[in-house]
Design an enzyme around this catalytic site. Structure first.
Site, short mmCIF file in Angstrom:
data_model
loop_
_atom_site.label_atom_id
_atom_site.label_comp_id
_atom_site.label_asym_id
_atom_site.label_seq_id
_atom_site.Cartn_x
_atom_site.Cartn_y
_atom_site.Cartn_z
N LYS A 129 0.84 -1.20 0.00
CA LYS A 129 0.00 0.00 0.00
C LYS A 129 0.88 1.25 0.00
CE LYS A 129 -3.87 1.95 2.71
NZ LYS A 129 -4.74 1.74 3.90
N SER B 277 -9.77 1.55 3.04
CA SER B 277 -8.95 2.39 2.19
C SER B 277 -7.88 1.61 1.43
CB SER B 277 -8.27 3.47 3.03
OG SER B 277 -7.36 2.84 3.96
N SER C 122 -9.89 -0.87 7.26
CA SER C 122 -9.38 -0.76 5.89
C SER C 122 -8.64 -1.97 5.33
CB SER C 122 -8.46 0.46 5.78
OG SER C 122 -9.24 1.61 5.70
N1 GLN Z 1 -13.14 3.64 6.52
C1 GLN Z 1 -12.58 4.13 7.74
C2 GLN Z 1 -12.24 5.58 7.56
O1 GLN Z 1 -12.62 6.12 6.59
C3 GLN Z 1 -11.37 3.32 8.09
C4 GLN Z 1 -10.17 3.70 7.34
C5 GLN Z 1 -8.98 2.87 7.69
O2 GLN Z 1 -9.08 1.82 8.32
N2 GLN Z 1 -7.81 3.33 7.27
O3 GLN Z 1 -11.62 6.19 8.37
#
Ligand code: GLN
Length: 486
Positions: free
Chosen positions: A78, A153, A177
């Site tokens: 990532k 994400s 995420s």
């Molecule tokens: N979807 C969650 C957010 O928008 C989690 C994001 C993540 O785990 N990086 O913050």
């Protein structure tokens, strides 16, 4: 086909002398070349550099030198993880030209294990989002239905594995995420216990929640990656100095007398009926294996987790992202102006809408006069959520439920409604707030062919048992063997 193999299989093929690291790398590079125009999982892939890594490993093998645990296995990473000499953008215009002078700890671990770093994957800007639509650069598509999002994400890392562009990858999980995109892409995703994996070189979003973890086709591969990246790192004060269990050796022992906690709140309104049916069917499989289902209630965790998360995570990100001001760090506006205006213009030009929204929310939650009402209150509820899990784990070994309330949704479906988007993580967030471990494993497909994930939550530092429980399910089902298009 080579690209359909798991990392464990690729290692065995090399040991048997049937393929070389270069053969494997070339197969995945060819898959990338073929699929990327459609999938868009990667931010960048430097083919020549990738081949060079594979050749070096083949040479090492030929010379009879000892090889690492991931020798010749390509891994996608990532773009939130620093890679020495390779642009690391966080999918933000703020870091468009940022070339880290060092490797993140986990990247160094991969290199030490003789893995081949395949490329950097697309993500929601600064890991904020649930669909990867917040990337400043491109939209990654779900390999099972390219009209749909891959989750987020870590959408690029998840899609790269689901599309067989990489056998395994790394993502990060602050509120879901890794697990949510794993569920939406039909693969395994692990959020390790807070402190299990070093975050050194991970560009911070919310420091008390962020963890790095693997994506893989099956639990064995995920456990293998965990073996490589977990463990103490003196560069990260939150990383715990405990020996890493030999997950892959322990993984095939089933848990006797398994007790599975089922929080009733995980099956209430908002849950898609097909997801519910598939999750319930997988619980039946566990019952057939001798497990007992223990009804539970996690009232605070389920009701308040999203609210608490959006105070804690935004507060921490407002602080973490303060360094990106065009002076200390990141994009600087071309407009000639005074210092304060340079800060705000640089940030306004380079941060996307969601990042700006969160910085504002977090700054507000921390501002004097409101910090007691919001931030400190959220910390108290966070502790209650953790206590609730501690109580629950006294009567069960693992907690199960859906990973995501719905299967993958269409592009644009939730972009105008941040609250609807935030609810995508309703089942995953409490795990991060409590600092425990979680994993999503594939548990079936909807009638229209979209994958669905089963979430396993385990007590802190009990990943071994979580992997064993996941393996038990794989022993009696074949969802983990499904590949897009065959
Ligand atoms: N979807 C969650 C957010 O928008 C989690 C994001 C993540 O785990 N990086 O913050």
């Amino acid at each position: 086909m080579l690209i359909h193999n798991t990392a464990t299989e690729l290692l065995a093929l090399q040991t048997a002398g049937q393929v070389t690291a270069l053969d494997i790398t070339n197969a995945f590079l060819a898959s990338i070349a073929k699929q990327e125009p459609k999938i868009q999982a990667f931010m960048r892939v430097d083919e020549a550099a990738v081949r060079q890594q594979a050749e070096a490993i083949d040479a090492k093998r030929k010379a009879g030198k000892p090889l690492g645990k991931l020798a010749g296995v390509p891994v996608a990473v990532k773009d939130v993880l620093c890679t020495k000499g390779i642009v690391t953008t966080c999918s933000s215009k703020m870091l468009e030209n940022f070339v880290p002078p060092y490797d993140a700890h986990v990247v160094a671990c991969l290199k030490n294990a003789d893995a081949v770093i395949l490329g950097k994957t697309n993500m929601d800007e600064f890991a904020m989002g649930s669909s990867t639509e917040n990337s400043a650069y491109k939209k990654t598509r779900n390999p099972w239905d390219t009209d749909r999002i891959p989750g987020g994400s870590s959408g690029g890392s998840a899609a790269s594995v689901a599309a067989c562009e990489a056998p395994v990858s790394l993502g990060t999980d602050t509120g879901g995420s890794i697990r949510q995109p794993a569920a939406l892409c039909g693969i395994v995703g692990v959020k390790p216990t807070y402190g299990r994996v070093s975050r050194y070189g991970l560009i911070a979003f919310a420091s008390s929640l962020d963890q790095v973890g693997p994506f893989a086709h099956d639990v064995t591969d995920a456990a293998l990656l965990m073996e490589v990246i977990a463990g103490h790192d003196p560069h990260d004060a939150t990383s715990v100095d405990d020996a890493v269990p030999a997950y892959t050796q322990l993984i095939n022992s089933p848990v006797k007398g398994l007790r599975i906690g089922i929080p009733k709140e995980f099956f209430e309104e908002g849950l898609d009926s097909e997801v519910e049916a598939l999750v319930k069917a997988s619980l039946k499989e566990y019952e057939k294996l001798g497990a007992t289902l223990v009804p539970l209630s996690l009232p605070t965790g389920c009701k308040y987790a999203v609210s608490v998360y959006y105070i804690v995570a935004t507060a921490e990100c407002s602080s973490n992202l303060a360094r990106f001001d065009g002076m200390h760090y990141g994009h600087r506006t071309a407009q000639k102006t005074d210092l304060i205006a340079t800060y705000s213009k640089s940030r306004g030009e380079a941060f996307g809408k969601e990042v700006q929204r969160r910085i504002m929310l977090g700054t507000y939650a921390l501002s004097s006069g409101y910090d007691h009402e919001y931030y400190l209150k959220a910390l108290k509820v966070r502790r209650k959520i953790k206590n609730e899990f501690d109580e629950a784990f006294k009567v069960c070994d693992v907690i199960m439920g859906p990973t995501s309330p719905t299967p993958a949704f269409k592009f644009g479906e939730k972009t105008d409604n941040p609250l609807a988007m935030y609810l995508s993580d309703i089942y995953t967030i409490s795990c991060n707030l409590a600092g425990i471990a979680g994993m999503s494993i594939p548990c079936g497909f909807t009638a229209s062919g979209l994958p669905v994930g089963l979430q396993l939550l385990s007590p802190a530092f009990d990943e071994t048992k979580m992997f064993q429980i996941g393996r038990m399910y794989e022993g009696v089902t074949d969802w983990h063997t499904k590949r897009v298009g065959g």
